[in-house]
Write a protein that holds these residues in place. Structure first.
Motif, PDB file in Angstrom:
ATOM      1  N   TYR A   1      -6.115  -1.312  -5.711  1.00 40.81           N
ATOM      2  CA  TYR A   1      -6.702  -0.889  -6.922  1.00 40.81           C
ATOM      3  C   TYR A   1      -6.493  -0.544  -8.076  1.00 40.81           C
ATOM      4  CZ  TYR A   1     -11.171   1.869  -8.223  1.00 40.81           C
ATOM      5  OH  TYR A   1     -12.670   1.830  -9.289  1.00 40.81           O
ATOM      6  N   PRO A   2      -7.087  -1.123  -9.326  1.00 45.91           N
ATOM      7  CA  PRO A   2      -6.649  -0.810 -10.850  1.00 45.91           C
ATOM      8  C   PRO A   2      -6.419   0.187 -11.253  1.00 45.91           C
ATOM      9  CG  PRO A   2      -7.467  -2.494 -11.053  1.00 45.91           C
ATOM     10  CD  PRO A   2      -7.810  -2.154  -9.391  1.00 45.91           C
ATOM     11  N   GLY A   3      -8.363   1.166 -10.171  1.00 49.22           N
ATOM     12  CA  GLY A   3      -8.345   2.128 -11.230  1.00 49.22           C
ATOM     13  C   GLY A   3     -10.110   1.593 -11.698  1.00 49.22           C
ATOM     14  N   PHE A   4     -10.893   0.253 -11.437  1.00 49.06           N
ATOM     15  CA  PHE A   4     -11.799  -0.254 -11.634  1.00 49.06           C
ATOM     16  C   PHE A   4     -12.043  -1.546 -11.434  1.00 49.06           C
ATOM     17  CE2 PHE A   4      -8.756  -1.446 -15.465  1.00 49.06           C
ATOM     18  CZ  PHE A   4      -8.583  -3.007 -14.876  1.00 49.06           C
ATOM     19  N   GLY A   5     -13.012  -2.237 -10.972  1.00 47.12           N
ATOM     20  CA  GLY A   5     -13.295  -3.462 -11.236  1.00 47.12           C
ATOM     21  C   GLY A   5     -13.157  -3.737  -9.196  1.00 47.12           C
ATOM     22  N   GLU A   6     -12.289  -4.830  -9.314  1.00 46.27           N
ATOM     23  CA  GLU A   6     -12.526  -5.305  -7.176  1.00 46.27           C
ATOM     24  C   GLU A   6     -10.636  -4.653  -6.811  1.00 46.27           C
ATOM     25  OE1 GLU A   6     -13.510  -9.818  -6.491  1.00 46.27           O
ATOM     26  OE2 GLU A   6     -15.450  -9.090  -7.551  1.00 46.27           O
ATOM     27  N   TRP A   7     -10.509  -4.761  -5.441  1.00 50.80           N
ATOM     28  CA  TRP A   7     -10.113  -4.381  -5.111  1.00 50.80           C
ATOM     29  C   TRP A   7      -9.554  -4.991  -3.156  1.00 50.80           C
ATOM     30  CZ3 TRP A   7     -10.864  -2.003  -0.944  1.00 50.80           C
ATOM     31  CH2 TRP A   7     -11.790  -1.274  -0.374  1.00 50.80           C
ATOM     32  N   ASP A   8      -8.915  -4.927  -2.973  1.00 46.09           N
ATOM     33  CA  ASP A   8      -7.959  -5.897  -1.629  1.00 46.09           C
ATOM     34  C   ASP A   8      -6.915  -4.625  -1.009  1.00 46.09           C
ATOM     35  OD1 ASP A   8      -9.643  -8.002  -1.396  1.00 46.09           O
ATOM     36  OD2 ASP A   8      -8.700  -8.679  -3.374  1.00 46.09           O
ATOM     37  N   PHE A   9      -6.767  -5.287   0.080  1.00 44.97           N
ATOM     38  CA  PHE A   9      -5.656  -4.162   1.414  1.00 44.97           C
ATOM     39  C   PHE A   9      -4.874  -4.843   1.368  1.00 44.97           C
ATOM     40  CE2 PHE A   9     -10.001  -2.262   3.252  1.00 44.97           C
ATOM     41  CZ  PHE A   9      -9.171  -1.542   2.854  1.00 44.97           C
ATOM     42  N   VAL A  10      -3.416  -4.120   1.093  1.00 46.23           N
ATOM     43  CA  VAL A  10      -2.128  -4.679   0.995  1.00 46.23           C
ATOM     44  C   VAL A  10      -1.342  -4.140   1.741  1.00 46.23           C
ATOM     45  CG1 VAL A  10      -2.526  -4.904  -2.112  1.00 46.23           C
ATOM     46  CG2 VAL A  10      -1.697  -3.196  -1.507  1.00 46.23           C
ATOM     47  N   GLY A  11      -1.658  -3.001   2.458  1.00 47.46           N
ATOM     48  CA  GLY A  11      -0.980  -2.238   3.434  1.00 47.46           C
ATOM     49  C   GLY A  11      -0.273  -1.797   2.675  1.00 47.46           C
ATOM     50  N   PHE A  12       0.905  -1.452   4.181  1.00 43.32           N
ATOM     51  CA  PHE A  12       2.406  -0.431   2.662  1.00 43.32           C
ATOM     52  C   PHE A  12       2.886  -0.935   1.692  1.00 43.32           C
ATOM     53  CE2 PHE A  12       1.359   1.044   7.766  1.00 43.32           C
ATOM     54  CZ  PHE A  12       1.444   2.481   7.004  1.00 43.32           C
ATOM     55  N   SER A  13       2.867  -2.315   1.120  1.00 42.43           N
ATOM     56  CA  SER A  13       3.277  -2.947   0.284  1.00 42.43           C
ATOM     57  C   SER A  13       3.619  -1.954  -1.366  1.00 42.43           C
ATOM     58  CB  SER A  13       2.674  -3.919  -0.291  1.00 42.43           C
ATOM     59  OG  SER A  13       1.504  -3.951  -0.835  1.00 42.43           O
ATOM     60  N   ASN A  14       2.572  -0.754  -0.933  1.00 42.31           N
ATOM     61  CA  ASN A  14       3.069   0.023  -1.847  1.00 42.31           C
ATOM     62  C   ASN A  14       3.614   1.345  -2.446  1.00 42.31           C
ATOM     63  OD1 ASN A  14       0.639  -0.840  -3.840  1.00 42.31           O
ATOM     64  ND2 ASN A  14      -0.727   0.383  -3.090  1.00 42.31           N
ATOM     65  N   TYR A  15       4.061   1.519  -1.433  1.00 39.80           N
ATOM     66  CA  TYR A  15       4.639   2.359  -0.464  1.00 39.80           C
ATOM     67  C   TYR A  15       6.264   1.568  -0.684  1.00 39.80           C
ATOM     68  CZ  TYR A  15       1.056   5.233   1.036  1.00 39.80           C
ATOM     69  OH  TYR A  15      -0.610   6.152   0.781  1.00 39.80           O
ATOM     70  N   LEU A  16       6.493   0.841  -0.402  1.00 37.27           N
ATOM     71  CA  LEU A  16       7.303  -0.110   0.059  1.00 37.27           C
ATOM     72  C   LEU A  16       8.819  -0.568  -1.422  1.00 37.27           C
ATOM     73  CD1 LEU A  16       7.456  -2.640   2.769  1.00 37.27           C
ATOM     74  CD2 LEU A  16       8.565  -0.369   2.965  1.00 37.27           C
ATOM     75  N   ASN A  17       7.101  -0.808  -2.459  1.00 39.30           N
ATOM     76  CA  ASN A  17       7.806  -0.754  -3.523  1.00 39.30           C
ATOM     77  C   ASN A  17       8.562  -0.457  -4.859  1.00 39.30           C
ATOM     78  OD1 ASN A  17       6.677  -3.592  -3.576  1.00 39.30           O
ATOM     79  ND2 ASN A  17       4.717  -3.160  -3.635  1.00 39.30           N
ATOM     80  N   LEU A  18       7.661   1.521  -3.829  1.00 45.17           N
ATOM     81  CA  LEU A  18       8.269   2.793  -4.745  1.00 45.17           C
ATOM     82  C   LEU A  18       9.602   2.778  -4.537  1.00 45.17           C
ATOM     83  CD1 LEU A  18       5.472   5.005  -3.604  1.00 45.17           C
ATOM     84  CD2 LEU A  18       5.503   4.129  -6.087  1.00 45.17           C
ATOM     85  N   PHE A  19      10.412   2.282  -3.106  1.00 45.53           N
ATOM     86  CA  PHE A  19      11.690   2.248  -3.800  1.00 45.53           C
ATOM     87  C   PHE A  19      12.458   1.354  -4.213  1.00 45.53           C
ATOM     88  CE2 PHE A  19       9.084   4.797   0.392  1.00 45.53           C
ATOM     89  CZ  PHE A  19      10.492   6.042   0.181  1.00 45.53           C
ATOM     90  N   ARG A  20      12.047   0.824  -4.258  1.00 45.26           N
ATOM     91  CA  ARG A  20      12.471  -0.621  -5.232  1.00 45.26           C
ATOM     92  C   ARG A  20      11.886  -0.005  -6.592  1.00 45.26           C
ATOM     93  NH1 ARG A  20      11.058  -3.398  -0.554  1.00 45.26           N
ATOM     94  NH2 ARG A  20       9.179  -4.845  -2.053  1.00 45.26           N
ATOM     95  N   ASP A  21      11.177   0.689  -6.949  1.00 47.35           N
ATOM     96  CA  ASP A  21      11.229   0.841  -9.045  1.00 47.35           C
ATOM     97  C   ASP A  21      12.216   2.020  -9.355  1.00 47.35           C
ATOM     98  OD1 ASP A  21       9.525   1.883 -10.754  1.00 47.35           O
ATOM     99  OD2 ASP A  21       7.732   1.644 -10.344  1.00 47.35           O
ATOM    100  N   ASP A  22      12.992   1.412 -10.466  1.00 43.29           N
ATOM    101  CA  ASP A  22      13.937   2.363 -10.846  1.00 43.29           C
ATOM    102  C   ASP A  22      13.341   3.635 -11.559  1.00 43.29           C
ATOM    103  OD1 ASP A  22      15.443   0.704  -9.667  1.00 43.29           O
ATOM    104  OD2 ASP A  22      16.182  -0.697 -11.950  1.00 43.29           O
ATOM    105  N   ARG A  23      12.138   2.953 -12.372  1.00 47.49           N
ATOM    106  CA  ARG A  23      11.576   4.205 -13.625  1.00 47.49           C
ATOM    107  C   ARG A  23      10.664   5.212 -11.938  1.00 47.49           C
ATOM    108  NH1 ARG A  23       6.361   3.643 -17.144  1.00 47.49           N
ATOM    109  NH2 ARG A  23       5.872   5.580 -17.526  1.00 47.49           N
ATOM    110  N   VAL A  24      10.477   4.699 -11.430  1.00 44.76           N
ATOM    111  CA  VAL A  24       9.911   5.748  -9.764  1.00 44.76           C
ATOM    112  C   VAL A  24      11.094   6.829  -9.827  1.00 44.76           C
ATOM    113  CG1 VAL A  24       9.326   6.657  -7.720  1.00 44.76           C
ATOM    114  CG2 VAL A  24       7.764   5.142  -9.341  1.00 44.76           C
ATOM    115  N   LEU A  25      12.107   5.844  -8.829  1.00 43.01           N
ATOM    116  CA  LEU A  25      13.395   7.451  -8.791  1.00 43.01           C
ATOM    117  C   LEU A  25      14.238   8.196 -10.182  1.00 43.01           C
ATOM    118  CD1 LEU A  25      15.438   4.038  -7.124  1.00 43.01           C
ATOM    119  CD2 LEU A  25      13.251   5.682  -6.354  1.00 43.01           C
TER     120      LEU A  25
END
Length: 314
Positions: free
Chosen positions: A67-91
């Motif tokens: 979900y981007p904050g507006f419009g439609e959305w779909d379930f993506v499971g734990f992909s958001n959580y996994l991507n956090l650990f590979r995001d240099d900006r988050v780290l």
């Protein structure tokens, strides 16, 4: 129910019916809490659930979507959580947040304890000084932050032009922009910490210091053997609250640097706000917020356990 209890209740009820004598306290009715209790508790519980629990559950739900904050959305499971650990900006944001929180926590408690020791001494206008030191805590951080922004970006470069770090405007320097944020945070947070330490210092009997003086103990020895051990619980409270509060730093950063220059002073809270509300990453930053809450809980729990064990050793 014993005979004595029954007779007592009968006397109280009879007195209340006649309009004289003691009235029974309406705390419980037939083994249950009085209705007034529920009327006071339920509204607060409903408001807490509506403004706190429901938003938390909604955020956790959307953290498993795209979900981007507006419009439609779909379930993506734990992909958001996994991507956090590979995001240099988050780290990088986590690195800045932890570094800032540790530095600010240490400085706040050292400065606050020193000031509290001074205010606890018999000095002239002691109560007036206590009130003056508490003023920063009641001021709005954003308002004070803009004052500090003007101070570091305009006033100090003119007052101290011979110091390279100050003359070049620290707020625009990626290497030193964190320093004004620490100064503002410590200045504002020390007020509350001073009150906590003063409360602890006032619980120490003066007879201990008198006995230590008779034994030849100097000021540092008295502090190390009497003062600090006896305010161990207050030290724990200040350390836990300070670190938890500084890890959630937001207003200080927004007022001084807005996370810049670039992303040099971008904390986790600022990153969640920018990405979630203005960057179209609502679900992604919701997952970041969930991880951040878990991190704060773990850090606070470990810190509390370690410091409590330290109290037991005193």
């Amino acid at each position: 129910m014993s005979t004595t209890t029954t007779e007592t209740e009968a006397v109280l009820i009879a007195g209340s019916r006649r309009g004289s004598g003691p009235r029974p306290p309406a705390v419980r009715v037939e083994g249950r809490a009085a209705p007034a209790f529920y009327w006071m508790v339920w509204p607060a519980l409903i408001l807490f659930a509506f403004f706190h629990t429901v938003p938390v559950l909604v955020g956790i739900f959307f953290s498993f979507t795209n979900y981007p904050g507006f419009g439609e959305w779909d379930f993506v499971g734990f992909s958001n959580y996994l991507n956090l650990f590979r995001d240099d900006r988050v780290l990088a944001a986590y690195g800045f947040t932890f570094g800032f929180a540790i530095a600010a926590t240490i400085l706040t408690n050292v400065i606050s304890l020193a000031i509290a020791l001074g205010l606890n001494a018999k000095i002239v206008a002691r109560n007036a000084f206590r009130g003056a030191y508490f003023v920063p805590y009641v001021l709005a951080v954003l308002v004070v932050g803009y004052v500090f922004q003007f101070l570091f970006s305009n006033s100090l470069p003119k007052i101290l032009p011979n110091i390279p770090i100050v003359a070049d405007n620290m707020l625009s320097n990626p290497q030193w922009a964190w320093l004004p944020i620490v100064v503002l945070a410590v200045w504002q947070a020390s007020a509350f910490a001073i009150i906590i330490y003063l409360s602890g210092l006032q619980t120490i009997p003066q007879e201990l210091y008198e006995a230590a003086s008779l034994d030849g103990a100097k000021a540092w020895r008295q502090f190390r053997s009497i003062t600090f051990p006896l305010i161990g619980a207050f030290f724990t409270i200040n350390m836990v609250l300070s670190l938890k509060g500084f890890m959630q730093v937001f207003d200080h950063v927004m007022a001084l640097t807005n996370g810049g220059p670039g992303t040099a002073t971008e904390s986790i809270s600022v990153l969640i706000y920018k990405g979630g509300f203005t960057g179209g990453e609502f679900a992604y930053q919701s997952a970041n917020a969930v991880i951040f809450v878990i991190v704060i809980m773990i850090v606070s729990f470990l810190q509390f356990r370690v410091l409590q064990r330290r109290e037991a050793d005193f």
